[in-house]
Design an enzyme around this catalytic site. Structure first.
Site, PDB file in Angstrom:
ATOM      1  N   ASN A   9       0.867  -1.181   0.000  1.00 59.61           N
ATOM      2  CA  ASN A   9       0.000   0.000   0.000  1.00 59.61           C
ATOM      3  C   ASN A   9       0.901   1.227   0.000  1.00 59.61           C
ATOM      4  O   ASN A   9       1.536   1.549   1.005  1.00 59.61           O
ATOM      5  CB  ASN A   9      -0.913  -0.004   1.227  1.00 59.61           C
ATOM      6  CG  ASN A   9      -1.917   1.139   1.223  1.00 59.61           C
ATOM      7  OD1 ASN A   9      -1.823   2.075   0.436  1.00 59.61           O
ATOM      8  ND2 ASN A   9      -2.869   1.074   2.125  1.00 59.61           N
ATOM      9  N   ARG A  86      -2.712  -2.106  -3.443  1.00 57.59           N
ATOM     10  CA  ARG A  86      -3.872  -1.230  -3.368  1.00 57.59           C
ATOM     11  C   ARG A  86      -3.706  -0.122  -4.401  1.00 57.59           C
ATOM     12  O   ARG A  86      -2.674   0.565  -4.434  1.00 57.59           O
ATOM     13  CB  ARG A  86      -3.984  -0.606  -1.983  1.00 57.59           C
ATOM     14  CG  ARG A  86      -5.180   0.336  -1.881  1.00 57.59           C
ATOM     15  CD  ARG A  86      -5.022   1.324  -0.751  1.00 57.59           C
ATOM     16  NE  ARG A  86      -6.158   2.243  -0.698  1.00 57.59           N
ATOM     17  CZ  ARG A  86      -6.114   3.449  -0.144  1.00 57.59           C
ATOM     18  NH1 ARG A  86      -4.986   3.894   0.374  1.00 57.59           N
ATOM     19  NH2 ARG A  86      -7.176   4.214  -0.121  1.00 57.59           N
ATOM     20  N   HIS A 175     -12.939   3.310  -0.755  1.00 57.65           N
ATOM     21  CA  HIS A 175     -12.948   2.369   0.375  1.00 57.65           C
ATOM     22  C   HIS A 175     -13.641   1.062  -0.002  1.00 57.65           C
ATOM     23  O   HIS A 175     -14.138   0.330   0.864  1.00 57.65           O
ATOM     24  CB  HIS A 175     -13.641   2.966   1.611  1.00 57.65           C
ATOM     25  CG  HIS A 175     -12.950   4.135   2.218  1.00 57.65           C
ATOM     26  ND1 HIS A 175     -13.637   5.215   2.727  1.00 57.65           N
ATOM     27  CD2 HIS A 175     -11.632   4.420   2.375  1.00 57.65           C
ATOM     28  CE1 HIS A 175     -12.768   6.108   3.180  1.00 57.65           C
ATOM     29  NE2 HIS A 175     -11.547   5.644   2.985  1.00 57.65           N
ATOM     30  N   ARG A 236     -10.574  16.398   5.300  1.00 55.77           N
ATOM     31  CA  ARG A 236     -11.400  16.709   4.126  1.00 55.77           C
ATOM     32  C   ARG A 236     -12.751  17.258   4.567  1.00 55.77           C
ATOM     33  O   ARG A 236     -13.353  16.758   5.518  1.00 55.77           O
ATOM     34  CB  ARG A 236     -11.608  15.466   3.256  1.00 55.77           C
ATOM     35  CG  ARG A 236     -10.335  14.887   2.683  1.00 55.77           C
ATOM     36  CD  ARG A 236     -10.661  13.658   1.831  1.00 55.77           C
ATOM     37  NE  ARG A 236      -9.451  12.902   1.534  1.00 55.77           N
ATOM     38  CZ  ARG A 236      -9.357  11.582   1.589  1.00 55.77           C
ATOM     39  NH1 ARG A 236     -10.404  10.864   1.941  1.00 55.77           N
ATOM     40  NH2 ARG A 236      -8.229  10.968   1.297  1.00 55.77           N
ATOM     41  N   GLY A 325     -10.924   3.070  11.972  1.00 56.23           N
ATOM     42  CA  GLY A 325     -10.335   3.435  13.266  1.00 56.23           C
ATOM     43  C   GLY A 325     -11.315   4.078  14.229  1.00 56.23           C
ATOM     44  O   GLY A 325     -11.363   3.734  15.421  1.00 56.23           O
ATOM     45  N   GLU A 380      -8.632  -4.721   5.084  1.00 56.45           N
ATOM     46  CA  GLU A 380      -8.380  -4.511   3.663  1.00 56.45           C
ATOM     47  C   GLU A 380      -7.169  -5.301   3.182  1.00 56.45           C
ATOM     48  O   GLU A 380      -7.150  -5.795   2.046  1.00 56.45           O
ATOM     49  CB  GLU A 380      -8.179  -3.012   3.392  1.00 56.45           C
ATOM     50  CG  GLU A 380      -9.424  -2.188   3.658  1.00 56.45           C
ATOM     51  CD  GLU A 380      -9.138  -0.695   3.719  1.00 56.45           C
ATOM     52  OE1 GLU A 380      -9.308  -0.033   2.680  1.00 56.45           O
ATOM     53  OE2 GLU A 380      -8.754  -0.211   4.804  1.00 56.45           O
TER      54      GLU A 380
END
Length: 397
Positions: A9, A86, A175, A236, A325, A380
């Protein structure tokens, strides 16, 4: 020594590795940060002592160093049998994971305009592993692929059709690997098959998204053309009025500054003026810091509003799932969000919620809740490893 599967990743200045055996049991992980800087470093798992990297280490150098540590520790005595990467954006090209070849690399590059902060660095990781393991089958697993089942009514923007036809302007969602894993785990925990399970999955971390999953497939999601749309996130902004851009331009703010601010200075950080870490925000709010309390309130309200909206895409609901998380670890955020959804009949058991569903197969709802509510840790890396191992069996020799 057993065969291994390597998961990669790659971020703009970071590189995460996870190592699985051929039964998909995780053996090790490593993280390199501050790549390209003089103080670049790496760590193996949760060890406190950092691994030495060359000053200004590249992704390729970090990969070499971390793989060498795996070998020194006896975790990886030969090349892996499969490598999974990823990749954030696959556009409309990729509806599923793909074995990496020149045409796949070209297609990832062509999607870079849709994810300029992500796809180029994902390619850095791919090129680094191709350099070190040229004979190993490698797989790209796309964040957007799971959402390629969205119906047109969910992915089309109300903009001139030529924007979509010529430039691919539509909602893609992200996601996807996390939401796909949650769909499988929720079905298992609810005693159903994935093809008969309909849930709302809330992935809450520094990036946040909600997805409506009907009969095992994605039918609506909160992120759009880019990961900026939707929920309030760590830095964001999530949804804003498009008219904001004209307003800020009239104040002399350049487009790149607006983009940077909405992506890196907004969200929880922007609202609180302090931090994007939810744990710290809760501590500040408890000590009377009003901007932090406002940040939490806006976060939970926007989340509840999107959960309510996702119900319009489902014929029935088997459960609401919190993951990521924040979703996995913050009983406070789950409770405050559910409090905003009482009209729909959601209700939590305070004790089960405080223990994050650890002793109840993930279930945290109260006996009088209309719908099940679950906490499911996402994985993931496991999904990427699984895809890589499956596709490696079909790789040309």
């Amino acid at each position: 020594m057993e065969d291994t599967v390597l998961v990669v990743n790659c971020g703009s200045s970071s590189l995460k590795l996870a190592l699985f055996d051929n039964r998909l049991q995780k053996r090790a992980s490593a993280l390199a940060e501050r790549l390209g800087q003089d103080d670049a470093f790496a760590r193996l798992g949760h060890e406190d002592t950092p691994l030495t990297l060359p000053p200004g280490a590249s992704h390729n150098q970090a990969l070499e160093s971390m793989v060498e540590v795996f070998r020194e520790r006896g975790l990886m005595n030969s090349a892996p049998i499969a490598i999974g990467h990823r990749v954030v954006h696959g556009g409309e090209t990729f509806r599923e994971a793909a074995l990496i070849n020149d045409s796949v690399i070209d297609a990832i590059e062509n999607c870079a305009a849709l994810a300029p902060l992500h796809n180029p660095v994902n390619l850095s990781g791919i090129r680094a592993t191709l350099s070190q393991f040229p004979d190993v089958p490698q797989t790209a697993v796309f964040d957007t692929a799971f959402h390629q089942t969205l119906p047109k009514r969910a992915y089309l923007y109300a903009v001139p059709e030529a924007w979509y036809q010529d430039w691919g302007v539509r909602r893609y969602g992200f996601h996807g690997t996390s939401h796909a894993y949650i769909a499988l785990e929720a079905a298992r925990l609810l005693g159903k098959t994935p093809a008969t399970t309909s849930i709302i999955s809330a992935h809450l971390g520094n990036g946040c998204s909600v997805t409506a999953i009907r009969d095992g497939i994605s039918v609506d999601t909160s992120m759009g053309l880019t990961p900026l749309e939707g929920l309030v996130m760590g830095t964001r902004s999530g949804d804003v009025d498009p008219g904001l851009f004209d307003f800020l331009a009239s104040k002399g703010m350049a487009a790149d500054e607006v983009h940077r601010s909405l992506n890196q200075r907004g969200g929880l950080l922007g609202l609180s003026g302090q931090t994007n870490d939810m744990r710290t925000l809760c501590e500040l709010a408890d000590h009377g810091h009003e901007p932090s309390r406002n940040a939490i309130d806006v976060f939970c309200f926007r989340l509840a509003r999107y959960i309510g909206a996702m119900m319009a895409s489902l014929k029935e609901l088997d459960g609401l799932v919190f993951t990521g998380g924040i979703g996995e670890n913050s009983a406070r955020i789950r409770q405050q969000t559910i409090d905003n959804l009482n009209i729909f009949g959601y209700a939590l058991n305070a004790d089960l919620n405080d223990h994050h569903g650890e002793y109840s197969d993930g279930r945290i709802e109260s006996a009088d809740s209309r719908y099940p509510v679950l906490v499911i840790p996402t994985n993931e890396e496991l999904m990427i490893a699984r895809e890589a191992l499956q596709l490696s069996d079909n790789a040309p020799m």
